[in-house]
Scaffold this motif. Structure first.
Motif, PDB file in Angstrom:
ATOM      1  N   LEU A 164      18.787   5.243  98.802  1.00 45.12           N
ATOM      2  CA  LEU A 164      18.963   6.345  97.857  1.00 45.12           C
ATOM      3  C   LEU A 164      20.282   7.043  98.188  1.00 45.12           C
ATOM      4  CD1 LEU A 164      17.745   7.923  95.487  1.00 45.12           C
ATOM      5  CD2 LEU A 164      16.592   9.387  97.146  1.00 45.12           C
ATOM      6  N   ARG A 165      21.059   7.340  97.165  1.00 50.97           N
ATOM      7  CA  ARG A 165      22.394   7.897  97.378  1.00 50.97           C
ATOM      8  C   ARG A 165      22.654   9.028  96.390  1.00 50.97           C
ATOM      9  NH1 ARG A 165      26.265   3.351  97.632  1.00 50.97           N
ATOM     10  NH2 ARG A 165      25.723   3.544  99.854  1.00 50.97           N
ATOM     11  N   TYR A 166      23.342  10.049  96.902  1.00 50.89           N
ATOM     12  CA  TYR A 166      23.789  11.143  96.044  1.00 50.89           C
ATOM     13  C   TYR A 166      25.307  11.234  96.127  1.00 50.89           C
ATOM     14  CZ  TYR A 166      18.984  12.615  95.449  1.00 50.89           C
ATOM     15  OH  TYR A 166      17.655  12.647  95.113  1.00 50.89           O
ATOM     16  N   VAL A 167      25.914  11.384  94.960  1.00 47.27           N
ATOM     17  CA  VAL A 167      27.372  11.445  94.866  1.00 47.27           C
ATOM     18  C   VAL A 167      27.758  12.666  94.042  1.00 47.27           C
ATOM     19  CG1 VAL A 167      27.664   8.944  95.070  1.00 47.27           C
ATOM     20  CG2 VAL A 167      27.398   9.979  92.804  1.00 47.27           C
ATOM     21  N   VAL A 168      29.043  12.963  94.042  1.00 47.55           N
ATOM     22  CA  VAL A 168      29.571  14.060  93.251  1.00 47.55           C
ATOM     23  C   VAL A 168      30.724  13.530  92.424  1.00 47.55           C
ATOM     24  CG1 VAL A 168      31.202  14.843  95.016  1.00 47.55           C
ATOM     25  CG2 VAL A 168      30.339  16.473  93.344  1.00 47.55           C
ATOM     26  N   SER A 169      30.866  14.000  91.200  1.00 52.14           N
ATOM     27  CA  SER A 169      31.920  13.499  90.323  1.00 52.14           C
ATOM     28  C   SER A 169      32.367  14.599  89.372  1.00 52.14           C
ATOM     29  CB  SER A 169      31.424  12.278  89.529  1.00 52.14           C
ATOM     30  OG  SER A 169      30.291  12.628  88.744  1.00 52.14           O
ATOM     31  N   GLY A 170      33.420  14.302  88.608  1.00 54.83           N
ATOM     32  CA  GLY A 170      33.921  15.259  87.637  1.00 54.83           C
ATOM     33  C   GLY A 170      34.843  16.290  88.251  1.00 54.83           C
ATOM     34  N   PRO A 171      35.476  17.117  87.418  1.00 52.65           N
ATOM     35  CA  PRO A 171      36.416  18.136  87.912  1.00 52.65           C
ATOM     36  C   PRO A 171      35.784  19.116  88.893  1.00 52.65           C
ATOM     37  CG  PRO A 171      36.646  17.845  85.535  1.00 52.65           C
ATOM     38  CD  PRO A 171      35.427  17.076  85.944  1.00 52.65           C
ATOM     39  N   ARG A 172      34.567  19.569  88.599  1.00 53.87           N
ATOM     40  CA  ARG A 172      33.917  20.507  89.510  1.00 53.87           C
ATOM     41  C   ARG A 172      33.606  19.855  90.850  1.00 53.87           C
ATOM     42  NH1 ARG A 172      28.850  23.252  87.842  1.00 53.87           N
ATOM     43  NH2 ARG A 172      28.331  21.271  86.854  1.00 53.87           N
ATOM     44  N   GLY A 173      33.216  18.583  90.779  1.00 56.11           N
ATOM     45  CA  GLY A 173      32.966  17.859  92.021  1.00 56.11           C
ATOM     46  C   GLY A 173      34.226  17.679  92.836  1.00 56.11           C
ATOM     47  N   TYR A 174      35.336  17.374  92.154  1.00 55.76           N
ATOM     48  CA  TYR A 174      36.626  17.221  92.833  1.00 55.76           C
ATOM     49  C   TYR A 174      37.014  18.526  93.529  1.00 55.76           C
ATOM     50  CZ  TYR A 174      41.634  16.287  93.443  1.00 55.76           C
ATOM     51  OH  TYR A 174      42.894  16.126  93.969  1.00 55.76           O
ATOM     52  N   LEU A 175      36.850  19.645  92.815  1.00 52.66           N
ATOM     53  CA  LEU A 175      37.205  20.942  93.394  1.00 52.66           C
ATOM     54  C   LEU A 175      36.311  21.265  94.579  1.00 52.66           C
ATOM     55  CD1 LEU A 175      38.866  23.537  93.251  1.00 52.66           C
ATOM     56  CD2 LEU A 175      37.196  24.442  91.616  1.00 52.66           C
ATOM     57  N   ARG A 176      35.024  20.924  94.487  1.00 51.84           N
ATOM     58  CA  ARG A 176      34.095  21.196  95.590  1.00 51.84           C
ATOM     59  C   ARG A 176      34.506  20.421  96.849  1.00 51.84           C
ATOM     60  NH1 ARG A 176      28.851  23.015  96.003  1.00 51.84           N
ATOM     61  NH2 ARG A 176      28.714  23.212  93.749  1.00 51.84           N
ATOM     62  N   VAL A 177      34.846  19.146  96.664  1.00 49.29           N
ATOM     63  CA  VAL A 177      35.258  18.332  97.814  1.00 49.29           C
ATOM     64  C   VAL A 177      36.566  18.847  98.389  1.00 49.29           C
ATOM     65  CG1 VAL A 177      35.940  16.026  98.558  1.00 49.29           C
ATOM     66  CG2 VAL A 177      34.053  16.289  96.961  1.00 49.29           C
ATOM     67  N   LEU A 178      37.503  19.213  97.515  1.00 44.34           N
ATOM     68  CA  LEU A 178      38.796  19.721  97.972  1.00 44.34           C
ATOM     69  C   LEU A 178      38.624  20.980  98.816  1.00 44.34           C
ATOM     70  CD1 LEU A 178      41.878  19.661  97.937  1.00 44.34           C
ATOM     71  CD2 LEU A 178      41.820  20.875  95.742  1.00 44.34           C
ATOM     72  N   LEU A 179      37.820  21.910  98.343  1.00 42.41           N
ATOM     73  CA  LEU A 179      37.585  23.142  99.100  1.00 42.41           C
ATOM     74  C   LEU A 179      36.875  22.843 100.422  1.00 42.41           C
ATOM     75  CD1 LEU A 179      36.487  25.579  96.240  1.00 42.41           C
ATOM     76  CD2 LEU A 179      38.708  25.462  97.388  1.00 42.41           C
ATOM     77  N   GLY A 180      35.972  21.858 100.381  1.00 43.77           N
ATOM     78  CA  GLY A 180      35.286  21.477 101.616  1.00 43.77           C
ATOM     79  C   GLY A 180      36.233  20.873 102.632  1.00 43.77           C
ATOM     80  N   MET A 181      37.193  20.060 102.179  1.00 42.63           N
ATOM     81  CA  MET A 181      38.179  19.474 103.085  1.00 42.63           C
ATOM     82  C   MET A 181      39.066  20.548 103.697  1.00 42.63           C
ATOM     83  SD  MET A 181      39.249  16.110 100.855  1.00 42.63           S
ATOM     84  CE  MET A 181      40.503  15.551 102.026  1.00 42.63           C
ATOM     85  N   VAL A 182      39.467  21.522 102.880  1.00 45.72           N
ATOM     86  CA  VAL A 182      40.294  22.617 103.388  1.00 45.72           C
ATOM     87  C   VAL A 182      39.507  23.437 104.407  1.00 45.72           C
ATOM     88  CG1 VAL A 182      41.513  24.738 102.768  1.00 45.72           C
ATOM     89  CG2 VAL A 182      41.708  22.712 101.309  1.00 45.72           C
ATOM     90  N   ARG A 183      38.247  23.698 104.107  1.00 45.96           N
ATOM     91  CA  ARG A 183      37.393  24.442 105.042  1.00 45.96           C
ATOM     92  C   ARG A 183      37.251  23.706 106.366  1.00 45.96           C
ATOM     93  NH1 ARG A 183      34.560  26.089 108.406  1.00 45.96           N
ATOM     94  NH2 ARG A 183      32.810  27.549 108.322  1.00 45.96           N
ATOM     95  N   ALA A 184      37.115  22.368 106.304  1.00 45.78           N
ATOM     96  CA  ALA A 184      36.985  21.581 107.526  1.00 45.78           C
ATOM     97  C   ALA A 184      38.252  21.630 108.366  1.00 45.78           C
ATOM     98  CB  ALA A 184      36.644  20.130 107.183  1.00 45.78           C
ATOM     99  N   ASN A 185      39.408  21.756 107.712  1.00 49.80           N
ATOM    100  CA  ASN A 185      40.677  21.812 108.439  1.00 49.80           C
ATOM    101  C   ASN A 185      40.939  23.161 109.104  1.00 49.80           C
ATOM    102  OD1 ASN A 185      41.446  19.167 107.859  1.00 49.80           O
ATOM    103  ND2 ASN A 185      42.440  19.745 105.946  1.00 49.80           N
ATOM    104  N   ARG A 186      40.185  24.187 108.709  1.00 50.87           N
ATOM    105  CA  ARG A 186      40.336  25.525 109.289  1.00 50.87           C
ATOM    106  C   ARG A 186      41.793  25.992 109.250  1.00 50.87           C
ATOM    107  NH1 ARG A 186      36.451  25.029 114.671  1.00 50.87           N
ATOM    108  NH2 ARG A 186      34.572  24.417 113.582  1.00 50.87           N
ATOM    109  N   PRO A 187      42.312  26.283 108.074  1.00 48.87           N
ATOM    110  CA  PRO A 187      43.748  26.592 107.946  1.00 48.87           C
ATOM    111  C   PRO A 187      44.214  27.808 108.735  1.00 48.87           C
ATOM    112  CG  PRO A 187      42.556  27.090 105.903  1.00 48.87           C
ATOM    113  CD  PRO A 187      41.621  26.307 106.773  1.00 48.87           C
TER     114      PRO A 187
END
Length: 363
Positions: A164-187
């Motif tokens: 069983l797999r869950y994925v994210v897609s679409g513009p909102r999904g892209y923005l969510r992943v982008l913000l998550g990557m920035v958060r992980a980098n701890r700017p």
């Protein structure tokens, strides 16, 4: 059960989660079950982003330790069939793989805890199976999906460990992943990590604060021009850091998926560095203001600019000097090693991922 976590942020999240997870799971399961949660910190994603490989690693680790359930947490963005992977589940083996960036940049601890809770309850609860005995491709994790939309079930290959797999897609999904990557980098860690650039910016600010030409320029600038100076200086320093340290990723592959990955990684780089520079800029304003309050003489300032040195002039001068100092910091950043800049801009997992991509492109 075990929370198998990549070092750094995922381990911190897992450790905080483990304090309350046993009681919450026991209460939610409603089956008289008891949960013992162990946190294991190790780089299980080292050297690969391939999801089936990661699931096999998690399965082997769980068998070696005789864990009933293994939930793996990583701060790397993972992909599956062109979609961003959120969660993989294997009910047969009691495994779950969660990619934290897909949960976004806000309330990460709470969202991660909810996702882990729903994953464990799904793995330990009764299964809704189809004709072949595998879980149906339906949203078993209702609360998890509804709270974190646009997450939805994704395609699972027949030979994969996951069922069983869950994925994210679409513009909102892209923005969510982008913000998550920035958060992980701890700017916000960028500022103390760039000691030479910060020293150059502070020295420039100290000198500019007592320069009469800077006084006259600051007094003559309107608010829109000060904003333009801010944007220009921040963009200049951010661009210089990205170019000088070779943070911009160019994929050797020409596929659409490779281009999308490169775009996502570069967008996270721009946001990470930009936020870090803005934090530095705000700190420079405060330091310049304190320095100006200590060193400036009102009579000298008024005789030079023909304007009394009041609170507005202190603020305007500190604001403009911060822009000048930021440009000086950009020049000073050239003294930093590329490794130091990458260490300040990226999480440990992200550094290893980018080095791996760079090595693969070189081959």
């Amino acid at each position: 059960m075990a929370l198998l976590s990549d070092p750094d942020a995922p381990t911190e999240i897992a450790q905080r989660m483990a304090r309350i997870l046993p009681a919450r799971l026991a209460d939610k399961s409603g089956q008289g079950q008891r949960f013992d949660v162990e946190v294991v910190s190790e780089p299980f994603t080292a050297g690969t982003e391939d999801q089936p490989t990661l699931m096999r690693r998690i399965m082997d680790r769980g068998r070696a330790e005789s864990w009933d359930i293994v939930v793996a947490l990583t701060d790397l963005p993972l992909h599956s069939h062109g979609r961003k992977l959120v969660l993989d589940l294997s009910h047969e083996h009691g495994l779950a793989l969660l990619s934290l960036p897909t949960l976004g940049g806000l309330r990460l601890q709470t969202r991660a805890r909810r996702a882990v809770e729903e994953a464990v309850l799904s793995l330990t609860g009764p299964r809704d199976t189809g004709a072949e005995g595998l879980p149906r491709s339906q949203p078993l994790l209702g609360p998890f999906v509804s709270r974190l939309a646009p997450i939805h079930p994704g395609h699972v290959g027949e030979e994969e460990t996951a069922d069983l797999r869950y994925v994210v897609s679409g513009p909102r999904g892209y923005l969510r992943v982008l913000l998550g990557m920035v958060r992980a980098n701890r700017p916000w860690r960028l500022v103390p990590g760039l000691s030479k650039a910060l020293a150059a910016a502070l020295a420039t600010g100290v000198a500019a604060t007592v320069n009469s030409t800077i006084w006259s320029l600051a007094e003559s600038l309107s608010a829109p021009r000060l904003v333009i100076a801010t944007v220009g200086s921040v963009a200049l320093m951010s661009g210089w850091l990205i170019v000088d340290a070779q943070l911009w990723h160019r994929s050797a592959e020409t596929s659409k998926e490779a281009r999308q990955k490169a775009g996502l990684y570069n967008a996270s780089t721009v946001m990470t560095v930009g936020i870090g520079v803005l934090v530095c800029y705000a700190g420079l304003i405060v330091i310049n203001l304190v320095w100006a309050l200590f060193i400036l003489n009102g009579q000298v300032f008024a005789s030079t600019t023909r304007t009394p040195l009041d609170a507005t002039e202190y603020w305007t001068l500190s604001w403009f000097v911060a822009s000048v100092a930021t440009v000086g910091g950009a020049l000073g950043s050239g003294l930093e090693s590329d490794e130091a800049i990458r260490a300040a801009a990226y999480s440990k997992r992200e550094q290893e991922r980018r080095q791996m991509l760079q090595d693969n492109d070189g081959d």
